[in-house]
Structure formats: structure tokens, C-alpha cells
Design an enzyme around this catalytic site. Structure first.
Site, PDB file in Angstrom:
ATOM      1  N   GLU A  87      -6.780   6.947   3.417  1.00  0.00           N
ATOM      2  CA  GLU A  87      -5.299   6.944   3.423  1.00  0.00           C
ATOM      3  C   GLU A  87      -4.789   7.888   2.411  1.00  0.00           C
ATOM      4  OE1 GLU A  87      -1.616   3.516   3.181  1.00  0.00           O
ATOM      5  OE2 GLU A  87      -3.671   2.822   3.063  1.00  0.00           O
ATOM      6  N   HIS A 132       0.579   1.274   9.002  1.00  0.00           N
ATOM      7  CA  HIS A 132       1.524   0.326   8.680  1.00  0.00           C
ATOM      8  C   HIS A 132       3.127   0.679   9.078  1.00  0.00           C
ATOM      9  CE1 HIS A 132       1.707   2.656   5.096  1.00  0.00           C
ATOM     10  NE2 HIS A 132       0.840   1.917   4.455  1.00  0.00           N
ATOM     11  N   ASN A 178       6.441   0.722   7.359  1.00  0.00           N
ATOM     12  CA  ASN A 178       6.471   0.882   5.784  1.00  0.00           C
ATOM     13  C   ASN A 178       6.028   2.295   5.476  1.00  0.00           C
ATOM     14  OD1 ASN A 178       5.098  -2.129   6.328  1.00  0.00           O
ATOM     15  ND2 ASN A 178       7.085  -1.774   4.977  1.00  0.00           N
ATOM     16  N   ASP A 226      -4.122  -4.517   5.138  1.00  0.00           N
ATOM     17  CA  ASP A 226      -3.885  -3.985   4.202  1.00  0.00           C
ATOM     18  C   ASP A 226      -4.314  -4.740   2.915  1.00  0.00           C
ATOM     19  OD1 ASP A 226      -3.033  -1.613   2.794  1.00  0.00           O
ATOM     20  OD2 ASP A 226      -0.958  -2.057   2.715  1.00  0.00           O
TER      21      ASP A 226
END
Length: 391
Positions: free
Chosen positions: A133, A218, A221, A274
Site C-alpha cells: 500500500e 478502502h 477513505n 485494514d
């Protein structure tokens, strides 16, 4: 019970990823599913684990975004030993396949994380690859990622990522920060690419999807919000049948009304945790790249109150889909197993209970999704004794 032996697992309800079956057993041979058959048709010589009355047996959950667990943060300890602890912490919540997630960090940590995943995969089937990420994110949407590590791709990054062959490589990036052709290059090398921490416009998102981007990390977000004159990534995800988008269903990251909207999109929603170290651990505090994070009211937050990952597990995410969003349990389960398996390109062997598929399964109480037993590649991994029956 040996992974190579023939045995069966029976439950009052078996959900195969698509359909519910009553009073069925899953026959396992050499770690794979040989058949789904009526309990009455089982041989009297086969060992059978019988789940508790009323329990469901379903494909094990697949979490494509887990930063840590069991009081371990992957960024802080990118080693095979740390990965083993993270996997163990999540397995008690029904997770049979996991993508250890490394958030934006320095080159040495990224290299160590790639090496750790490659080293553990031959011995740990629950690790499916690695999720990077970052670091190719938007400095306008860093979240808790360190801005000094965020950067655009370099030639050495191409070489490092191209050399990884330890399972699935998932890269979350901001398309507007990547040079033209970079996404297509990653996809051609076998990687999965997801949009996240991005200020991409709708047009930039569609261009990235044309290069092969299929995921959204996500959703809602840390990305450009949906608005009247700039639909942004959210609209592109919700309108695209080939898009897969992760959702953190903890009631904090995204309002239930927005989660329900995402569930009505034509894309394919995926539940993600997450997760941070407190999941499956004992501590309510941890350090994240120099920042102290504390679990407060069920959320991981910085000292100034910003969200920093989550403390939710996948079983709770499934439960929240039913209780908060009113989804049928079958749909929630697909979002936790079938959809992520398909997204990762593993839908031919994971995410379903069908002949030829790896025997990754979870038994749980459908009322609260409390997990009682888990199997990975046919091997039962919880501590409870086998309840073998003979007929």
C-alpha cells in the site's frame, strides 16, 4: 489429522460460495475438496468432523489488507516469524488466506517484506502474497502514511517489483502520480493494481482502468470524494462490473448509508480488515512509523484523533454487514471470500467449496459469526479436539 489423509467435515448448513446445502459433508483428499455429499452417503470408515448443531461451514475468509495482528505490525517487523504471528492471529477469526500489507516505508523495509513473504509461502499456505500500500501515493491523501516516504515510481522500483514471484503482488497506488504505462507494466508482470490514497479524477481513474487497474483500496477513505461535477474514483468503481473495491465495515471508516450504497453498485465489494496489531492481540497501543496509536472506542487512532487502520477482524466485518447493513448472510460471505479470491486471480482454487478447490473452510455460528474451527488446505488449525463419528 494429516493434511494428506482423506476425511470429511459435516455441518447442518454448508455454503459453497454460491448456494446453501443442508446436511452435507465436504470430503477432503490431499488438502483439496474431493466432493460435497450427503452425510448419509459417507463411508463408515472415513473420519468425520461434525460441526456444532446449527453451525454453518463456508469458504474461509480472504483478507487482502492486513497490516498486522497478534500485537505485530508488518512494517515494524518484516520477517517470516512476524508473518506467522499475524497469520495465527487472524486465523481464529476465520481467515484462511491473507495478504500481509506493508504501508509506505523506506526501500530497505519494502525489500525485507518482499523477501519475508517469499520465504514463508512454501510453509504457510495462508499467506497468498503481499499487498504494498504505497509508496506511489498522492501527498494530498496520505492518511497515516509518512509523506517523506511517498514518491513516484523509479527504475529500481520496476526492477524490484518485477523480480517478485512469491505469490500475488498487489500494489495500491495513486494513478495520477504514476507515469503513463506504469500500471500496464505492473499488470503485464502479473501484479494486481488498486487505486488508493489518490486524488485522481474520474477521467484519470478510467484511464488507469484501461491500463489494467481493477481494485479500489478502502473505497471512500483517502480518495477524492464523490461530488456533483467530479465523480472521481468512487463513481468509476461503483459503475464498473469488473471493479473490486475494499470496504472497512466497522461503522467508523464509512457511514453505514455509504456502505449500503457501495453494496448496491455493479462492482464487486470485498470486506477488508485494514487490521493493525491489536487484532487478535492483547495490547491496545502500538507504534506506527514513529506515531503512537491507541485503540479508543473500537477504533485505532493517532493522538490527534485520526484513524490509523482498524481493530476489526473479518468475522466481525461479516457480522456487521448483516446487522448494520441488513445484507443476507450469504452475500456478506461472498464479500469475504469469493470476491477477494476472484480479484486476486485465485478464483479457480479459493473462495468456493467445490471439487478441486483447496479445502480452506471456516465453521461458525450464523447468529454472531463466532468461529469454532478453521481448515487451511485441509488441515484443521484450531485447538479443539476432533469430534470424529462413526456410522
Amino acid at each position: 489429522m494429516s493434511r494428506s489423509s482423506t476425511h470429511a467435515v459435516a455441518a447442518d448448513v454448508v455454503f459453497d460460495g454460491e448456494t446453501r446445502h443442508g446436511d452435507v459433508a465436504v470430503v477432503i483428499e490431499d488438502g483439496r475438496i474431493a466432493a460435497l455429499t450427503a452425510r448419509s452417503a459417507l463411508s463408515s470408515t472415513i473420519g468425520v468432523y461434525t460441526a456444532a448443531p446449527g453451525a454453518w461451514l463456508a469458504p474461509g475468509f480472504i483478507d487482502i489488507q492486513a497490516n498486522g495482528g497478534g500485537d505485530v505490525l508488518f512494517n515494524a517487523d518484516p520477517t517470516p516469524a512476524a508473518l506467522a504471528k499475524i497469520v495465527s492471529a487472524h486465523r481464529k477469526f476465520g481467515v484462511t488466506g491473507l495478504m500481509p500489507t506493508l504501508i509506505t516505508d523506506d526501500d530497505e523495509t519494502i525489500a525485507a517484506a518482499l523477501a519475508a513473504v517469499s520465504a514463508i509461502m512454501p510453509a504457510e499456505p495462508g499467506v497468498l502474497g503481499i499487498h504494498l500500500e504505497g509508496p506511489f501515493l498522492s501527498p494530498q491523501k496520505p492518511g497515516v502514511h509518512r509523506r517523506d516516504f511517498i514518491r513516484r515510481p523509479r527504475a529500481e522500483d520496476r526492477r524490484m517489483l518485477g523480480a517478485f514471484h512469491g505469490g500475488v503482488l498487489l500494489v495500491t497506488l495513486a494513478p495520477e502520480e504514476a507515469p503513463k504505462g506504469f500500471i500496464a507494466e505492473l499488470v503485464a508482470a502479473g501484479a494486481k493494481v488498486s487505486l488508493g490514497h489518490s486524488m485522481a479524477t474520474y477521467e484519470q481513474t478510467r484511464a488507469a482502468m484501461a491500463e489494467g487497474l481493477t481494485g479500489f483500496t478502502h473505497l471512500f477513505n483517502a480518495m477524492r470524494p464523490l461530488s456533483a461535477r467530479e465523480p472521481g474514483p468512487v463513481a468509476a468503481a461503483l459503475e464498473s462490473p469488473n471493479a473490486y473495491y475494499g470496504l472497512i465495515v466497522d461503522g467508523e471508516h464509512v457511514a453505514p448509508a455509504m456502505l449500503a450504497l457501495a453494496m448496491r453498485g455493479v462492482g464487486r465489494p470485498m470486506l477488508v480488515s485494514d487490521a493493525m496489531p491489536p487484532v487478535g492481540g492483547t495490547s491496545s497501543e502500538f507504534d506506527l512509523l514513529g506515531r503512537r496509536i491507541t485503540v479508543r472506542d473500537g477504533s485505532c487512532r493517532t493522538q490527534d484523533g485520526a484513524l490509523a487502520g482498524s481493530s476489526i477482524d473479518m468475522a466481525t466485518a461479516v457480522r456487521n454487514c448483516v446487522r448494520l447493513l441488513g445484507l443476507p448472510l450469504e452475500r456478506a460471505l461472498r464479500c469475504a471470500s469469493l470476491h477477494p479470491a476472484d480479484f486476486l486471480g485465485l478464483g479457480h482454487s479459493l473462495g468456493r467449496l467445490a471439487p478441486g478447490y483447496r479445502a480452506d473452510m471456516a465453521a461458525f455460528d450464523p447468529r454472531d459469526i463466532s468461529v469454532s474451527a478453521v481448515w487451511v488446505a485441509g488441515a484443521r488449525s484450531d485447538d479443539r479436539p476432533w469430534a470424529e463419528t462413526s456410522r
